[in-house]
Design a protein around this motif. Structure first.
Motif, PDB file in Angstrom:
ATOM      1  N   TYR A 129       0.747  -1.178  -0.004  1.00 52.54           N
ATOM      2  CA  TYR A 129      -0.156  -0.178   0.004  1.00 52.54           C
ATOM      3  C   TYR A 129       1.144   1.314  -0.080  1.00 52.54           C
ATOM      4  N   ARG A 130       1.839   1.314   0.660  1.00 54.55           N
ATOM      5  CA  ARG A 130       2.857   2.592   0.834  1.00 54.55           C
ATOM      6  C   ARG A 130       3.974   2.397  -0.429  1.00 54.55           C
ATOM      7  N   LYS A 131       3.815   1.382  -1.093  1.00 49.79           N
ATOM      8  CA  LYS A 131       4.653   1.186  -2.116  1.00 49.79           C
ATOM      9  C   LYS A 131       6.234   1.656  -1.775  1.00 49.79           C
ATOM     10  N   ASP A 132       6.548   0.716  -0.963  1.00 50.08           N
ATOM     11  CA  ASP A 132       7.921   0.843  -0.339  1.00 50.08           C
ATOM     12  C   ASP A 132       8.704  -0.362  -0.768  1.00 50.08           C
ATOM     13  N   PRO A 133       9.485  -0.186  -1.803  1.00 50.66           N
ATOM     14  CA  PRO A 133      10.240  -1.387  -2.316  1.00 50.66           C
ATOM     15  C   PRO A 133      11.287  -2.198  -1.520  1.00 50.66           C
ATOM     16  N   VAL A 134      11.802  -1.534  -0.429  1.00 54.58           N
ATOM     17  CA  VAL A 134      12.630  -2.317   0.238  1.00 54.58           C
ATOM     18  C   VAL A 134      11.883  -3.212   1.203  1.00 54.58           C
ATOM     19  N   PHE A 135      10.985  -2.450   1.751  1.00 56.03           N
ATOM     20  CA  PHE A 135       9.846  -3.233   2.785  1.00 56.03           C
ATOM     21  C   PHE A 135       9.452  -4.385   1.915  1.00 56.03           C
ATOM     22  N   ILE A 136       8.881  -4.115   0.753  1.00 55.02           N
ATOM     23  CA  ILE A 136       8.214  -5.239   0.090  1.00 55.02           C
ATOM     24  C   ILE A 136       8.898  -6.366  -0.108  1.00 55.02           C
ATOM     25  N   LEU A 137      10.392  -5.987  -0.581  1.00 56.51           N
ATOM     26  CA  LEU A 137      11.165  -7.243  -0.829  1.00 56.51           C
ATOM     27  C   LEU A 137      11.492  -7.943   0.523  1.00 56.51           C
ATOM     28  N   GLY A 138      11.779  -7.404   1.470  1.00 60.58           N
ATOM     29  CA  GLY A 138      12.012  -7.784   2.839  1.00 60.58           C
ATOM     30  C   GLY A 138      11.010  -8.795   3.538  1.00 60.58           C
ATOM     31  N   GLN A 139       9.848  -8.167   3.443  1.00 59.97           N
ATOM     32  CA  GLN A 139       8.539  -9.077   3.723  1.00 59.97           C
ATOM     33  C   GLN A 139       8.146 -10.145   2.828  1.00 59.97           C
ATOM     34  N   SER A 140       8.413 -10.071   1.493  1.00 58.17           N
ATOM     35  CA  SER A 140       8.150 -11.078   0.451  1.00 58.17           C
ATOM     36  C   SER A 140       9.062 -12.261   0.929  1.00 58.17           C
ATOM     37  N   LEU A 141      10.296 -11.927   0.935  1.00 62.32           N
ATOM     38  CA  LEU A 141      11.415 -13.116   1.267  1.00 62.32           C
ATOM     39  C   LEU A 141      11.031 -13.604   2.472  1.00 62.32           C
ATOM     40  N   GLY A 142      10.999 -12.993   3.727  1.00 60.53           N
ATOM     41  CA  GLY A 142      10.522 -13.424   5.026  1.00 60.53           C
ATOM     42  C   GLY A 142       9.414 -14.337   5.049  1.00 60.53           C
ATOM     43  N   THR A 143       8.213 -13.949   4.369  1.00 62.21           N
ATOM     44  CA  THR A 143       7.034 -14.736   4.468  1.00 62.21           C
ATOM     45  C   THR A 143       7.289 -16.059   3.655  1.00 62.21           C
ATOM     46  N   LEU A 144       8.226 -16.127   2.730  1.00 59.36           N
ATOM     47  CA  LEU A 144       8.250 -17.424   2.164  1.00 59.36           C
ATOM     48  C   LEU A 144       9.313 -18.279   2.906  1.00 59.36           C
ATOM     49  N   ILE A 145      10.299 -17.660   3.683  1.00 60.57           N
ATOM     50  CA  ILE A 145      10.925 -18.349   4.722  1.00 60.57           C
ATOM     51  C   ILE A 145      10.230 -19.100   5.649  1.00 60.57           C
ATOM     52  N   TYR A 146       9.267 -18.395   6.139  1.00 60.76           N
ATOM     53  CA  TYR A 146       8.509 -18.588   7.190  1.00 60.76           C
ATOM     54  C   TYR A 146       7.551 -20.046   6.855  1.00 60.76           C
ATOM     55  N   VAL A 147       6.814 -19.955   5.549  1.00 60.69           N
ATOM     56  CA  VAL A 147       6.038 -21.126   4.981  1.00 60.69           C
ATOM     57  C   VAL A 147       6.920 -22.128   4.921  1.00 60.69           C
ATOM     58  N   ARG A 148       8.158 -22.073   4.360  1.00 62.42           N
ATOM     59  CA  ARG A 148       9.052 -22.972   4.335  1.00 62.42           C
ATOM     60  C   ARG A 148       9.375 -23.778   5.325  1.00 62.42           C
ATOM     61  N   ASN A 149       9.633 -22.918   6.577  1.00 63.60           N
ATOM     62  CA  ASN A 149       9.735 -23.567   7.942  1.00 63.60           C
ATOM     63  C   ASN A 149       8.605 -24.375   8.343  1.00 63.60           C
ATOM     64  N   LEU A 150       7.529 -23.947   8.230  1.00 64.54           N
ATOM     65  CA  LEU A 150       6.480 -24.716   8.714  1.00 64.54           C
ATOM     66  C   LEU A 150       6.151 -26.029   7.798  1.00 64.54           C
ATOM     67  N   MET A 151       6.678 -26.100   6.482  1.00 69.37           N
ATOM     68  CA  MET A 151       6.503 -27.208   5.684  1.00 69.37           C
ATOM     69  C   MET A 151       7.394 -28.090   6.161  1.00 69.37           C
ATOM     70  N   LEU A 152       8.792 -27.521   6.537  1.00 71.90           N
ATOM     71  CA  LEU A 152       9.785 -28.478   7.061  1.00 71.90           C
ATOM     72  C   LEU A 152       9.586 -29.177   8.385  1.00 71.90           C
ATOM     73  N   ILE A 153       8.844 -28.599   9.146  1.00 71.41           N
ATOM     74  CA  ILE A 153       8.462 -29.006  10.338  1.00 71.41           C
ATOM     75  C   ILE A 153       7.091 -30.189  10.238  1.00 71.41           C
ATOM     76  N   SER A 154       6.265 -29.554   9.463  1.00 76.34           N
ATOM     77  CA  SER A 154       5.120 -30.551   9.122  1.00 76.34           C
ATOM     78  C   SER A 154       6.036 -32.240   8.382  1.00 76.34           C
ATOM     79  N   ARG A 155       6.842 -32.070   7.572  1.00 82.61           N
ATOM     80  CA  ARG A 155       7.260 -33.172   7.059  1.00 82.61           C
ATOM     81  C   ARG A 155       7.888 -34.102   8.056  1.00 82.61           C
TER      82      ARG A 155
END
Length: 109
Positions: free
Chosen positions: A75-101
């Motif tokens: 919403y704020r169109k902040d590229p630094v924040f967008i990139l940081g949160q996008s990558l982080g969210t993928l990492i968090y989801v991947r960790n849950l996938m590893l825990i589930s496996r």
């Protein structure tokens, strides 16, 4: 001189935290609170275990806070924040996938 500095600082803080306050900022603050809560959860879990642990709830709070903050950044169109949160969210989801496996493999064994 110091009084002027305090006055300027007070004016700045008032503009940032009071005059800028709107629904979007409140949503961003909620995301940041969720994101911060994950560290409290991790700290409490580690204290209880007597060693460093990362509970599953840490990853769910990370995803929740990260997605809300990503929406705020978009919403704020902040590229630094967008990139940081996008990558982080993928990492968090991947960790849950590893825990589930890992849990499935343990229950199968």
């Amino acid at each position: 001189m110091i009084a002027d500095l305090y006055h300027q600082l007070g004016g700045y803080l008032h503009a940032v935290f009071v005059l800028n306050l709107d629904v979007v900022v409140l949503v961003g603050l909620i995301g940041q609170l969720l994101f911060t809560a994950r560290f409290l959860v991790q700290w409490i879990a580690s204290e209880r275990a007597g060693r460093s642990v990362v509970p599953v709830s840490f990853w769910f709070l990370s995803i929740g806070g990260g997605l809300i903050l990503l929406g705020y950044a978009l919403y704020r169109k902040d590229p630094v924040f967008i990139l940081g949160q996008s990558l982080g969210t993928l990492i968090y989801v991947r960790n849950l996938m590893l825990i589930s496996r890992e849990r499935r493999e343990r229950s199968d064994a």
